[in-house]
Motif scaffolding. Sequence first.
Motif, short mmCIF file in Angstrom:
data_model
loop_
_atom_site.label_atom_id
_atom_site.label_comp_id
_atom_site.label_asym_id
_atom_site.label_seq_id
_atom_site.Cartn_x
_atom_site.Cartn_y
_atom_site.Cartn_z
N ARG A 114 -27.42 -28.69 -1.01
CA ARG A 114 -27.77 -30.01 -1.57
C ARG A 114 -28.99 -30.07 -2.84
O ARG A 114 -29.82 -29.46 -2.63
N LEU A 115 -28.61 -31.01 -3.42
CA LEU A 115 -29.48 -31.12 -4.83
C LEU A 115 -30.28 -32.83 -4.53
O LEU A 115 -29.49 -33.46 -4.42
N TYR A 116 -31.53 -32.49 -4.98
CA TYR A 116 -32.55 -33.73 -4.99
C TYR A 116 -33.02 -33.84 -6.20
O TYR A 116 -33.39 -33.05 -6.95
N ASP A 117 -33.23 -35.45 -6.42
CA ASP A 117 -34.15 -35.96 -7.40
C ASP A 117 -35.28 -36.07 -6.95
O ASP A 117 -35.61 -37.08 -5.97
N THR A 118 -36.32 -35.34 -7.16
CA THR A 118 -37.75 -35.68 -6.59
C THR A 118 -38.44 -36.89 -7.22
O THR A 118 -39.39 -37.41 -6.61
N GLN A 119 -38.09 -37.18 -8.31
CA GLN A 119 -38.75 -38.38 -8.93
C GLN A 119 -38.25 -39.71 -8.22
O GLN A 119 -38.98 -40.48 -8.01
N LYS A 120 -36.88 -39.61 -8.11
CA LYS A 120 -36.37 -40.92 -7.32
C LYS A 120 -36.23 -40.90 -5.77
O LYS A 120 -35.73 -41.67 -4.91
N GLN A 121 -36.84 -39.36 -5.33
CA GLN A 121 -36.91 -39.20 -3.83
C GLN A 121 -35.24 -39.57 -3.15
O GLN A 121 -35.17 -40.38 -2.11
N ALA A 122 -34.48 -39.00 -3.84
CA ALA A 122 -33.08 -39.19 -3.40
C ALA A 122 -31.93 -37.91 -3.57
O ALA A 122 -32.34 -37.12 -4.32
N ALA A 123 -31.27 -37.67 -2.72
CA ALA A 123 -30.06 -36.73 -2.84
C ALA A 123 -29.09 -37.22 -4.05
O ALA A 123 -28.95 -38.29 -3.79
N LEU A 124 -28.74 -36.04 -4.65
CA LEU A 124 -27.93 -36.36 -5.69
C LEU A 124 -26.66 -35.74 -5.51
O LEU A 124 -25.46 -35.97 -6.03
N GLY A 125 -26.43 -35.19 -4.34
CA GLY A 125 -25.08 -34.57 -3.74
C GLY A 125 -25.20 -33.49 -3.49
O GLY A 125 -26.36 -32.74 -3.41
N GLY A 126 -24.07 -32.58 -3.00
CA GLY A 126 -24.09 -31.31 -2.37
C GLY A 126 -22.50 -30.87 -2.29
O GLY A 126 -21.81 -31.65 -2.62
N ALA A 127 -22.41 -29.69 -1.82
CA ALA A 127 -21.23 -29.00 -1.56
C ALA A 127 -21.04 -27.65 -0.86
O ALA A 127 -22.16 -27.46 -0.40
N VAL A 128 -19.95 -27.35 -0.27
CA VAL A 128 -19.80 -26.23 0.34
C VAL A 128 -18.97 -25.28 -0.23
O VAL A 128 -17.65 -25.71 -0.61
#
Length: 423
Positions: A114-128
């Motif tokens: 999972r990828l996160y934006d630390t500035q917006k404190q939100a997940a940007l998405g993810g995959a398997v």
Amino acid sequence: MPQIFHKILFALSLLAAVTAQAQLSVEITGAGANRIPVAIANFAGDAAAAQVVTATVRADLERSGLFKLIDPAGATLDENAQVSFADWKGRGADALAAGSVTRGPDGRMQARFRLYDTQKQAALGGAVYVTGNDQLRAAGHRIADYIYEKLTGEKGVFSTRIAYVVKSGGQFRLQIADADGQGAVTALSSTEPIISPVWSPDGSKLAYVSFEKKKPVIYVHALASGQRQVVANFKGSNSAPAWSPDGRKLAVVLSKDGNSQIYSVNADGTGLQRLTQSAGIDTEPRYSPDGGSIYFTSDRGGSPQIYRMGANGGDAQRITFEGSYNVSPRPSPDGKSLAFISRRDGRFQLAVMDLASKQVQILTDSNKDESPSFAPNSRMILIATETGGRGVLSAVSSDGRIKQRLSIAAGDVREPAWGPFIQ
């Protein structure tokens, strides 16, 4: 002049080099001005597998020149971990990737992230990504592509492949490797030269010129089966294949009727059609991304320059006007620019033209660049060049800021071709 031009092109195309079994090593020699700070935490799960995936993701992002890797300080986080955004932001990371690599019920490995934006404190998405033990690096490339696209807005090319030719002793080998130079395999080995490899649009085939019949003959090589088909074996020279965007045709250069001229032929070798009718030498064709035009090199005006004509032939328009020697046109996949080799003050250097403004920029400071090949996202250009008296591959961004060098220890490598996106 035509004879000299022909000899120069022929000599350049025959340069090849050494040590086929070795992997290409990548050295970053330049980076972007504003790199995105990103942290890749150690992936959890199977320790050995996770280390391979994590290392691949980090190496891909680092060598792109667009990212500044933030030290995770040994932190191991899976894709479901509670993320302290303030902590990672405090370390300087604008983005954070966390994940795991575990074995699924079918025995295959599952790489999740999972990828996160630390500035917006939100997940940007993810995959398997599900893969075998021997394809863990491929999963890492896929994850790096995902991160690259989310953070830059462009598709990543870490999962793509490159082809190139090396010479070891008296053997020429057509090699295929990952875009980072790893995982090299030999598609063809011959005691005679192999030149001008080009990928089919779907990445399943390579067309190239082989001298195994003691003359240049064009083949199409299906990579999965290893089956080869002769596409052009006419009297004289058969050279410089280029795929049409739909993969149905090849533009080729034949001398069967006299001077080297450009023809089109179906991918199975049928339907030969002559496209140019000049008194000079016409060579090095490349289709535009929309398939409507062909760029090519010709000395019809007295010196080698780049021209453009319709895909079915007809009147040609001269494209290059700066300098007396411009060859090897390569339109970018996005259709916005044209890479080529320009001779300036006796040096053969990579140049790129903005097709809208016609502005030309020299991207390298080397002396013997040749065989440019765009990455499928149009951001990087791969070339063969010479450093310290031996052949290496170099990659440079289309704006000239990011540079990489791909080399084989104590050997040379030539004839690069960057493959398409992997579907």
